[in-house]
Design a protein around this motif. Sequence first.
Motif, PDB file in Angstrom:
ATOM      1  N   ASP A 146       0.844  -1.195  -0.020  1.00 38.05           N
ATOM      2  CA  ASP A 146      -0.029  -0.013  -0.030  1.00 38.05           C
ATOM      3  C   ASP A 146       0.912   1.373   0.039  1.00 38.05           C
ATOM      4  N   TRP A 147       1.247   1.583  -1.094  1.00 40.36           N
ATOM      5  CA  TRP A 147       2.355   2.707  -1.263  1.00 40.36           C
ATOM      6  C   TRP A 147       2.015   4.126  -0.760  1.00 40.36           C
ATOM      7  N   LYS A 148       0.610   4.098  -0.789  1.00 34.16           N
ATOM      8  CA  LYS A 148      -0.196   5.458  -0.091  1.00 34.16           C
ATOM      9  C   LYS A 148       0.206   5.825   1.296  1.00 34.16           C
ATOM     10  N   LYS A 149       0.814   4.454   2.004  1.00 34.07           N
ATOM     11  CA  LYS A 149       1.028   4.455   3.593  1.00 34.07           C
ATOM     12  C   LYS A 149       2.284   5.195   3.648  1.00 34.07           C
ATOM     13  N   TYR A 150       3.293   5.245   2.621  1.00 31.30           N
ATOM     14  CA  TYR A 150       4.812   5.410   2.806  1.00 31.30           C
ATOM     15  C   TYR A 150       5.152   6.663   2.041  1.00 31.30           C
ATOM     16  N   ASN A 151       6.146   7.419   2.750  1.00 31.13           N
ATOM     17  CA  ASN A 151       6.591   8.775   2.177  1.00 31.13           C
ATOM     18  C   ASN A 151       8.009   8.441   1.561  1.00 31.13           C
ATOM     19  N   ALA A 152       8.648   7.469   1.977  1.00 30.41           N
ATOM     20  CA  ALA A 152      10.058   7.682   1.786  1.00 30.41           C
ATOM     21  C   ALA A 152      10.440   5.969   1.487  1.00 30.41           C
ATOM     22  N   ILE A 153      11.761   5.959   0.955  1.00 31.06           N
ATOM     23  CA  ILE A 153      12.367   4.427   0.689  1.00 31.06           C
ATOM     24  C   ILE A 153      13.637   4.587   1.361  1.00 31.06           C
ATOM     25  N   SER A 154      14.053   3.977   2.328  1.00 29.86           N
ATOM     26  CA  SER A 154      15.248   3.999   2.876  1.00 29.86           C
ATOM     27  C   SER A 154      16.194   2.872   3.010  1.00 29.86           C
ATOM     28  N   PHE A 155      17.382   3.069   3.123  1.00 30.88           N
ATOM     29  CA  PHE A 155      18.460   1.760   3.224  1.00 30.88           C
ATOM     30  C   PHE A 155      19.641   2.364   4.079  1.00 30.88           C
ATOM     31  N   TYR A 156      20.325   1.356   4.652  1.00 27.31           N
ATOM     32  CA  TYR A 156      21.554   1.310   5.358  1.00 27.31           C
ATOM     33  C   TYR A 156      22.736   1.304   4.500  1.00 27.31           C
ATOM     34  N   ILE A 157      23.672   2.367   4.878  1.00 29.14           N
ATOM     35  CA  ILE A 157      24.835   2.225   3.775  1.00 29.14           C
ATOM     36  C   ILE A 157      26.066   2.530   4.794  1.00 29.14           C
ATOM     37  N   TYR A 158      27.110   2.043   4.647  1.00 29.99           N
ATOM     38  CA  TYR A 158      28.425   1.920   5.614  1.00 29.99           C
ATOM     39  C   TYR A 158      29.379   2.869   4.979  1.00 29.99           C
ATOM     40  N   GLY A 159      29.288   4.369   5.660  1.00 28.17           N
ATOM     41  CA  GLY A 159      30.019   5.039   5.015  1.00 28.17           C
ATOM     42  C   GLY A 159      31.471   4.984   5.348  1.00 28.17           C
ATOM     43  N   SER A 160      32.282   5.759   4.709  1.00 23.54           N
ATOM     44  CA  SER A 160      34.018   5.755   4.695  1.00 23.54           C
ATOM     45  C   SER A 160      34.633   7.040   4.741  1.00 23.54           C
ATOM     46  N   GLY A 161      33.734   8.116   4.644  1.00 24.10           N
ATOM     47  CA  GLY A 161      33.797   9.535   4.550  1.00 24.10           C
ATOM     48  C   GLY A 161      34.650   9.792   3.168  1.00 24.10           C
ATOM     49  N   SER A 162      34.291   9.007   2.158  1.00 21.43           N
ATOM     50  CA  SER A 162      35.316   9.188   0.810  1.00 21.43           C
ATOM     51  C   SER A 162      34.732  10.370  -0.009  1.00 21.43           C
ATOM     52  N   LYS A 163      33.521  11.094   0.382  1.00 18.28           N
ATOM     53  CA  LYS A 163      33.029  12.056  -0.438  1.00 18.28           C
ATOM     54  C   LYS A 163      32.344  11.620  -1.572  1.00 18.28           C
ATOM     55  N   THR A 164      32.528  10.259  -1.965  1.00 23.21           N
ATOM     56  CA  THR A 164      31.829   9.965  -3.188  1.00 23.21           C
ATOM     57  C   THR A 164      30.318  10.454  -3.329  1.00 23.21           C
ATOM     58  N   LYS A 165      30.137  10.770  -4.334  1.00 23.98           N
ATOM     59  CA  LYS A 165      28.347  10.979  -4.528  1.00 23.98           C
ATOM     60  C   LYS A 165      27.817   9.727  -5.153  1.00 23.98           C
ATOM     61  N   ILE A 166      26.796   9.126  -4.622  1.00 20.86           N
ATOM     62  CA  ILE A 166      25.966   7.998  -5.257  1.00 20.86           C
ATOM     63  C   ILE A 166      24.636   8.200  -5.532  1.00 20.86           C
ATOM     64  N   ALA A 167      24.303   7.542  -6.748  1.00 20.47           N
ATOM     65  CA  ALA A 167      23.072   8.049  -7.180  1.00 20.47           C
ATOM     66  C   ALA A 167      22.050   6.832  -6.737  1.00 20.47           C
ATOM     67  N   PHE A 168      20.999   7.233  -6.214  1.00 20.60           N
ATOM     68  CA  PHE A 168      20.240   5.885  -5.773  1.00 20.60           C
ATOM     69  C   PHE A 168      18.759   6.138  -6.826  1.00 20.60           C
ATOM     70  N   ASP A 169      18.481   5.338  -7.660  1.00 19.98           N
ATOM     71  CA  ASP A 169      17.313   5.510  -8.690  1.00 19.98           C
ATOM     72  C   ASP A 169      16.289   4.428  -8.210  1.00 19.98           C
ATOM     73  N   ILE A 170      15.101   4.913  -8.522  1.00 19.02           N
ATOM     74  CA  ILE A 170      13.839   4.052  -8.412  1.00 19.02           C
ATOM     75  C   ILE A 170      13.235   4.095  -9.878  1.00 19.02           C
ATOM     76  N   LYS A 171      12.475   2.687 -10.294  1.00 22.80           N
ATOM     77  CA  LYS A 171      11.888   2.806 -11.457  1.00 22.80           C
ATOM     78  C   LYS A 171      10.600   2.822 -11.169  1.00 22.80           C
ATOM     79  N   ASP A 172       9.675   3.601 -11.531  1.00 27.79           N
ATOM     80  CA  ASP A 172       8.196   3.616 -11.347  1.00 27.79           C
ATOM     81  C   ASP A 172       7.479   2.693 -12.334  1.00 27.79           C
ATOM     82  N   SER A 173       6.016   2.586 -12.094  1.00 27.32           N
ATOM     83  CA  SER A 173       5.330   1.679 -12.795  1.00 27.32           C
ATOM     84  C   SER A 173       5.204   2.014 -14.259  1.00 27.32           C
TER      85      SER A 173
END
Length: 201
Positions: free
Chosen positions: A103-130
């Motif tokens: 029930d997607w209407k119940k949720y406002n965000a998608i989250s995940f845990y990432i282990y950081g190393s302070g590298s300053k790397t930019k990471i794109a997180f993409d989602i594909k819709d219907s």
Amino acid sequence: MKITKLILILFFLFSMPCFAQEKGLLIEDFEGEISGGENGTVDFGSGNGSSVAVTADTNIKNSGAQSLKIVYDAVSGGYMWIAKGFSLDVKNSAWLLTPESIDWKKYNAISFYIYGSGSKTKIAFDIKDSGNEMWRFIITDDFSGWKQISCPFNEFFARGDWQPQTANANAILDFPVKSFQFEPLAEAKGALYIDTAELTI
């Protein structure tokens, strides 16, 4: 008085699981076999000089027995992707839940845990819709250790650099979301650890 206190304590204890369930809906835990290829469990690849390798890691993990380890070399002009979900090019990349059962209407965000190393790397997180349109959220590895990254749906933007040929590029985030993917952006080289993807309120 004692009976009233007992009732309140019992109510609190029995309510805790309900409160915990509302915090997040687990859609992927990255447990089990991690493999690529047609029959794999993760859809990943690279091109134009960039390279990526994806494995399980049992030493650095947020929960369960393992995390998803991504070793990458992102060069200028190159690209890569590491994807999980549905309607991908590998047969066993499905999440723990199907998009239609949520029930997607119940949720406002998608989250995940990432282990950081302070590298300053930019990471794109993409989602594909219907409609197969790709939407992007950018994070920066500017922290150390495990951190939950919350990506509100209203802060994603439609990718302007590339869309699948099958995309209904209507600039509307159409639910249900079918998959997500990660891409460390050039120029950067290192390792990422990803775990515990959830939908959050």
